[in-house]
Write a protein that holds these residues in place. Structure first.
Motif, short mmCIF file in Angstrom:
data_model
loop_
_atom_site.label_atom_id
_atom_site.label_comp_id
_atom_site.label_asym_id
_atom_site.label_seq_id
_atom_site.Cartn_x
_atom_site.Cartn_y
_atom_site.Cartn_z
N VAL A 123 0.84 -1.20 0.00
CA VAL A 123 0.00 0.00 0.00
C VAL A 123 0.88 1.24 0.00
CG1 VAL A 123 -1.77 1.31 1.25
CG2 VAL A 123 -1.81 -1.21 1.27
N LEU A 124 0.53 2.20 -0.86
CA LEU A 124 1.17 3.50 -0.89
C LEU A 124 0.32 4.45 -0.05
CD1 LEU A 124 3.30 5.46 -2.11
CD2 LEU A 124 1.76 5.74 -4.07
N ASP A 125 0.84 4.86 1.11
CA ASP A 125 0.09 5.63 2.10
C ASP A 125 0.77 6.99 2.27
OD1 ASP A 125 -1.79 6.19 4.05
OD2 ASP A 125 -0.77 5.07 5.62
N VAL A 126 0.02 8.07 2.05
CA VAL A 126 0.60 9.41 2.01
C VAL A 126 -0.03 10.27 3.09
CG1 VAL A 126 1.03 11.43 0.57
CG2 VAL A 126 0.91 9.16 -0.48
N ALA A 127 0.81 11.03 3.78
CA ALA A 127 0.33 11.95 4.81
C ALA A 127 0.99 13.31 4.61
CB ALA A 127 0.67 11.42 6.20
N PRO A 128 0.31 14.40 4.99
CA PRO A 128 0.94 15.72 4.89
C PRO A 128 2.16 15.79 5.80
CG PRO A 128 -1.44 15.89 5.23
CD PRO A 128 -1.07 14.47 5.48
N GLY A 129 3.19 16.48 5.31
CA GLY A 129 4.39 16.70 6.10
C GLY A 129 4.69 18.18 6.18
N ARG A 130 5.83 18.53 6.74
CA ARG A 130 6.21 19.94 6.84
C ARG A 130 6.60 20.46 5.47
NH1 ARG A 130 9.80 20.68 12.39
NH2 ARG A 130 8.14 20.10 13.86
N GLY A 131 5.68 21.14 4.80
CA GLY A 131 5.95 21.69 3.49
C GLY A 131 5.89 20.66 2.38
N GLY A 132 5.62 19.40 2.69
CA GLY A 132 5.58 18.37 1.67
C GLY A 132 4.70 17.22 2.10
N ALA A 133 5.26 16.02 2.06
CA ALA A 133 4.49 14.84 2.42
C ALA A 133 5.39 13.79 3.04
CB ALA A 133 3.81 14.26 1.18
N VAL A 134 4.77 12.93 3.82
CA VAL A 134 5.44 11.76 4.37
C VAL A 134 4.80 10.53 3.72
CG1 VAL A 134 5.97 10.42 6.43
CG2 VAL A 134 5.88 12.92 6.55
N ILE A 135 5.62 9.73 3.07
CA ILE A 135 5.13 8.56 2.35
C ILE A 135 5.53 7.31 3.10
CG2 ILE A 135 5.25 7.28 0.18
CD1 ILE A 135 6.03 9.98 -1.13
N HIS A 136 4.56 6.46 3.37
CA HIS A 136 4.83 5.15 3.95
C HIS A 136 4.45 4.08 2.94
CE1 HIS A 136 4.47 7.53 7.72
NE2 HIS A 136 5.37 6.68 8.17
N LEU A 137 5.39 3.18 2.67
CA LEU A 137 5.07 1.96 1.95
C LEU A 137 4.79 0.90 2.99
CD1 LEU A 137 7.53 1.52 -1.05
CD2 LEU A 137 5.08 1.96 -1.11
N ARG A 138 3.58 0.32 2.92
CA ARG A 138 3.16 -0.61 3.94
C ARG A 138 2.77 -1.94 3.30
NH1 ARG A 138 -0.72 2.76 7.82
NH2 ARG A 138 0.02 1.22 9.33
N ARG A 139 2.93 -2.99 4.05
CA ARG A 139 2.68 -4.33 3.51
C ARG A 139 1.73 -5.08 4.44
NH1 ARG A 139 7.92 -6.54 1.72
NH2 ARG A 139 8.43 -6.61 3.95
#
Length: 323
Positions: free
Chosen positions: A291-307
């Motif tokens: 799963v490609l899971d995206v969250a807002p970050g400081r000025g960008g995004a935080v991406i988690h690849l999850r299984r």
């Protein structure tokens, strides 16, 4: 996890061989023959590769002032080549092992027959190497799935003015596919998310049916984006706004496979974990769900690849901070 839900989750996994906070980060997520996981992140114009052990690297990078920009989708062609569409003028690129980009459509010196991948519209490549994309029509208010034949001719697979009607060819109607995703079924049909609320199927000769959603069954999708089809015909959907993963049987029965519906990135039993905005989904070589899971970050995004493994446990493969 209840005694009722655990067997349901385990059985589903054994059989599996418009994002609200971010501006359509992209649903592109594929797993290569070597086990590497590739995904797009449109806002940074990047394609990333992550090894099975979680090592991440940038494969290709463009920009707003370049021909290669804002990639939203990834495709593995019949030869296993990684391909993507640029938001700049309907261009399709092949990505080499060294990250080199080669334009494969339109041919050099020619204009595209229609704008492929416009604004994040889905595109794909079939087993015959034909490019398939979305055409908004002359008035911009149509949703037509077009196919570019080997000789360059453009044919219509299905669609016309916007709507949600099943049918054949030009009699079928699709909604807004701007945040949709395409996936191939094991026996040839094209699957897609439609308006974030439906999963539709298009046969090779243009027959369109609705598998789930849209008030036609127990599939309360709110922002269905990424999807993948398992070898047995089951469909997995990443529902970004609902923050969960849905499982749909070949007959259209839908259940929640993973996610509480609350924001977060904790790991653990699938029905107890939290996702931020799951936008992409794929199956690895062992049939596990990525799963490609995206969250807002400081000025960008935080991406988690999850299984999600065969036991129904969610773990994080990699975390990437996009500026």
């Amino acid at each position: 996890m209840s005694r009722f839900r655990l067997p349901l989750l385990a059985i589903a996994l054994m059989h599996l061989g418009a994002s609200p906070a971010l501006a359509h980060p992209g649903a592109g997520l594929v797993v290569g023959a070597d086990g590497a996981i590739y995904f797009t992140f449109g806002p940074s114009h990047r394609i990333w590769a992550v090894s099975p052990d979680g090592d991440a690297r940038i494969v290709a990078e463009g920009g707003l002032d370049q021909a290669f920009r804002v990639p939203h989708h990834l495709v593995l062609d019949a030869e296993g080549n990684l391909c993507t569409a640029s938001d700049a003028g309907g261009l399709v690129f092949k990505v080499g092992p060294d990250g080199a980009l080669k334009q494969v459509y339109p041919p050099e010196g020619q204009a595209p027959a229609f704008i492929i991948g416009a604004g994040g519209d889905p595109f794909t490549i079939d087993r015959q190497g034909r490019i398939i994309g979305i055409d908004a029509g002359p008035d911009g208010d149509h949703t037509i799935i077009r196919r570019i034949e080997a000789d360059g001719r453009v044919t219509t697979l299905a669609g016309g003015p916007r709507g949600h009607t099943d049918g054949r060819g030009s009699a079928a109607r699709f909604g807004d596919l701007h945040s949709a995703c395409f996936a191939w079924g094991p026996d040839g049909p094209l699957y897609l998310t439609d308006d974030g609320t439906r999963v539709r199927i298009v046969s090779p000769d243009g027959d369109v049916t609705t598998l789930a959603g849209g008030g036609d069954g127990p599939a309360p999708f709110t922002s269905a984006m990424g999807l993948v089809v398992a070898p047995d015909g089951a469909v997995l959907v990443a529902d970004a706004a609902a923050r969960c993963i849905r499982h749909i049987t070949p007959t259209g029965a839908a259940t929640t496979l993973a996610g509480l519906g609350e924001a977060g990135g904790d790991d653990g039993p699938a029905l107890r974990v939290r996702f931020d905005e799951p936008v992409g989904i794929a199956l690895d070589r062992e049939g596990r769900i990525v799963v490609l899971d995206v969250a807002p970050g400081r000025g960008g995004a935080v991406i988690h690849l999850r299984r999600i493994d065969e036991s129904g446990t969610v773990s994080t493969i990699a975390r990437i901070d996009e500026p």
